[in-house]
Design a protein around this motif. Structure first.
Motif, short mmCIF file in Angstrom:
data_model
loop_
_atom_site.label_atom_id
_atom_site.label_comp_id
_atom_site.label_asym_id
_atom_site.label_seq_id
_atom_site.Cartn_x
_atom_site.Cartn_y
_atom_site.Cartn_z
N SER A 38 0.70 -1.16 0.02
CA SER A 38 0.33 -0.19 0.30
C SER A 38 0.86 1.16 0.48
O SER A 38 0.42 2.19 -0.54
N CYS A 39 2.14 0.99 0.66
CA CYS A 39 2.91 2.13 1.23
C CYS A 39 3.42 2.29 -0.63
O CYS A 39 3.57 3.93 -1.16
N ASP A 40 3.90 1.34 -1.14
CA ASP A 40 5.00 1.60 -2.94
C ASP A 40 3.39 1.74 -3.62
O ASP A 40 3.91 3.59 -4.35
N ASP A 41 2.32 1.51 -3.52
CA ASP A 41 1.50 2.31 -4.38
C ASP A 41 1.11 4.03 -4.22
O ASP A 41 0.90 4.55 -4.49
N SER A 42 0.81 4.06 -2.85
CA SER A 42 0.79 5.40 -2.52
C SER A 42 2.27 6.47 -2.56
O SER A 42 1.94 7.62 -3.43
N ASN A 43 3.30 5.51 -2.97
CA ASN A 43 4.41 6.49 -2.91
C ASN A 43 4.63 7.00 -4.74
O ASN A 43 4.97 7.67 -5.58
N ASP A 44 3.86 5.40 -5.42
CA ASP A 44 3.87 5.85 -7.17
C ASP A 44 3.11 7.01 -7.39
O ASP A 44 3.31 7.18 -8.44
N ASP A 45 2.13 7.00 -7.50
CA ASP A 45 0.59 7.10 -7.04
C ASP A 45 1.23 9.24 -6.91
O ASP A 45 0.90 10.12 -7.61
N GLU A 46 2.23 9.28 -6.00
CA GLU A 46 2.19 10.90 -5.78
C GLU A 46 3.17 10.99 -6.59
O GLU A 46 3.64 11.87 -7.19
N ILE A 47 4.65 10.12 -6.92
CA ILE A 47 5.01 10.40 -7.77
C ILE A 47 4.56 10.66 -9.13
O ILE A 47 4.95 11.88 -10.23
N LEU A 48 3.72 9.49 -9.57
CA LEU A 48 2.97 10.21 -10.98
C LEU A 48 2.43 11.52 -10.61
O LEU A 48 2.46 12.14 -11.67
N ASN A 49 1.53 12.18 -9.79
CA ASN A 49 1.32 12.82 -9.86
C ASN A 49 2.23 13.73 -9.97
O ASN A 49 1.10 14.91 -10.56
N VAL A 50 3.04 14.14 -9.14
CA VAL A 50 4.24 14.97 -9.15
C VAL A 50 4.65 15.68 -11.27
O VAL A 50 4.96 16.93 -11.31
N TRP A 51 5.06 14.14 -11.40
CA TRP A 51 5.43 13.98 -13.15
C TRP A 51 4.23 15.14 -13.50
O TRP A 51 4.54 15.46 -14.48
N LYS A 52 3.11 14.76 -13.19
CA LYS A 52 1.65 14.86 -14.48
C LYS A 52 1.61 17.06 -13.92
O LYS A 52 1.10 17.59 -15.08
N THR A 53 2.20 17.25 -12.70
CA THR A 53 1.86 18.46 -12.70
C THR A 53 2.86 18.91 -13.54
O THR A 53 2.95 19.89 -13.89
N ALA A 54 4.23 18.91 -13.11
CA ALA A 54 5.27 19.60 -13.59
C ALA A 54 5.13 19.52 -15.14
O ALA A 54 5.46 20.53 -16.11
N ASN A 55 4.26 18.74 -15.81
CA ASN A 55 3.98 18.20 -16.98
C ASN A 55 3.24 19.22 -18.11
O ASN A 55 3.74 20.30 -18.44
N PHE A 108 11.57 14.23 -23.69
CA PHE A 108 10.76 14.66 -22.26
C PHE A 108 11.18 16.35 -22.27
O PHE A 108 12.36 16.51 -22.28
N VAL A 109 10.25 16.98 -21.49
CA VAL A 109 10.45 18.18 -21.09
C VAL A 109 10.36 18.79 -19.68
O VAL A 109 10.61 20.00 -19.52
N VAL A 110 10.34 17.67 -18.86
CA VAL A 110 11.02 17.95 -17.08
C VAL A 110 12.16 17.26 -17.22
O VAL A 110 11.66 15.20 -17.37
N THR A 111 12.14 17.17 -15.69
CA THR A 111 12.99 15.89 -15.02
C THR A 111 12.44 15.65 -13.52
O THR A 111 11.82 16.34 -13.38
N ASN A 112 12.45 13.99 -13.61
CA ASN A 112 12.52 13.63 -12.00
C ASN A 112 12.97 12.20 -11.93
O ASN A 112 13.30 11.40 -13.18
N GLN A 113 13.60 12.54 -11.24
CA GLN A 113 14.87 11.30 -11.18
C GLN A 113 13.65 9.60 -10.17
O GLN A 113 14.77 9.08 -10.42
N ASP A 114 12.48 10.17 -9.96
CA ASP A 114 12.18 9.15 -9.34
C ASP A 114 11.57 8.12 -10.71
O ASP A 114 11.93 7.11 -10.58
N LEU A 115 11.90 8.85 -11.65
CA LEU A 115 10.98 7.89 -12.95
C LEU A 115 12.45 7.73 -13.99
O LEU A 115 12.25 7.54 -15.19
N ASN A 116 13.88 8.30 -13.36
CA ASN A 116 15.08 8.59 -14.18
C ASN A 116 15.00 9.42 -15.30
O ASN A 116 15.51 8.82 -16.26
N ILE A 117 14.57 10.55 -15.52
CA ILE A 117 13.93 10.62 -16.79
C ILE A 117 14.43 12.53 -16.32
O ILE A 117 14.32 13.57 -15.18
N THR A 118 15.77 12.87 -17.98
CA THR A 118 15.80 14.67 -17.36
C THR A 118 15.34 14.66 -18.60
O THR A 118 14.89 14.40 -19.90
#
Length: 215
Positions: A38-55, A108-118
């Protein structure tokens, strides 16, 4: 038959105590695994939400940039933005049923270290140094379905490309910012996360009809 036996001091002892203890341990372990998942799922959701907002923010910045021109999707599914890097001299229009040869690069247009994307990381390209340009149908209408392989030939691109190409001519080279809903949507594709805004550099080298007639 009862569940008790006499111990050496004469007291009743539950025969199933070890089994109950094992069950409790098993249930505790299962709960721990569930909580970790459950914690892993929550962390994944948070990472993807941060990604979405930045994009979305990156696309909004481009939308306000006077160097870029807006193209609205025919189905009111959002807008993409482009700037002309090189103007071609082609005369043949590109239609929904056309096929094109192109050189391109996508990043890609933004950086996200959790997704290993620059920011600026290239996820796909076919450039002059890579050899012959890629051939695409502008849409499914310009492609032929092969019942034997189950694939369309030539393949057709994302919706953002289909929209863009119909405004280009042979020799044009554009930089295009495509929102996720005109690209790979909420689910993404392979190495592209969901809700990704994608930038492409597209250069049209040839325009063909479905009959193969080339400009």
């Amino acid at each position: 038959m009862n569940n008790y036996s006499k111990s050496e001091n004469g007291k009743n002892v539950c025969r199933h105590a070890p089994a109950r203890t094992s069950l409790a341990l098993w249930m505790g372990g299962l709960l721990t695994v569930f909580l970790i998942a459950s914690c892993d799922d929550s962390n994944d959701d948070e990472i993807l939400n941060v990604w979405k907002t930045a994009n979305e923010q990156a696309l909004n910045d481009i939308a306000r940039n006077p160097e870029y021109t807006e193209l609205k999707s025919p189905g009111n599914n959002g807008s993409l933005y482009y700037r002309i890097l090189q103007k071609g001299d082609g005369k043949k229009p590109i239609y929904y049923t056309s096929r094109v040869r192109v050189y391109y690069k996508g990043w890609f247009v933004v950086t996200n270290q959790d997704l290993n994307i620059t920011k600026g990381k290239v996820f796909d390209q076919k450039l002059f140094d890579d050899g012959e340009p890629a051939t695409f149908a502008v849409s499914q209408a310009g492609s032929t379905y092969d019942t034997y392989t189950g694939y369309y030939s030539p393949s057709f691109p994302i919706e953002g490309w289909t929209i863009t190409l119909q405004y280009m001519v042979k020799g044009d080279k554009w930089e295009v910012w495509i929102p996720s809903q005109l690209a790979y949507g909420q689910n993404g594709s392979n190495q592209i996360p969901g809700n990704s805004v994608l930038t492409f550099e597209i250069e049209v080298t040839d325009v063909m009809g479905i009959d193969g007639d080339t400009e």
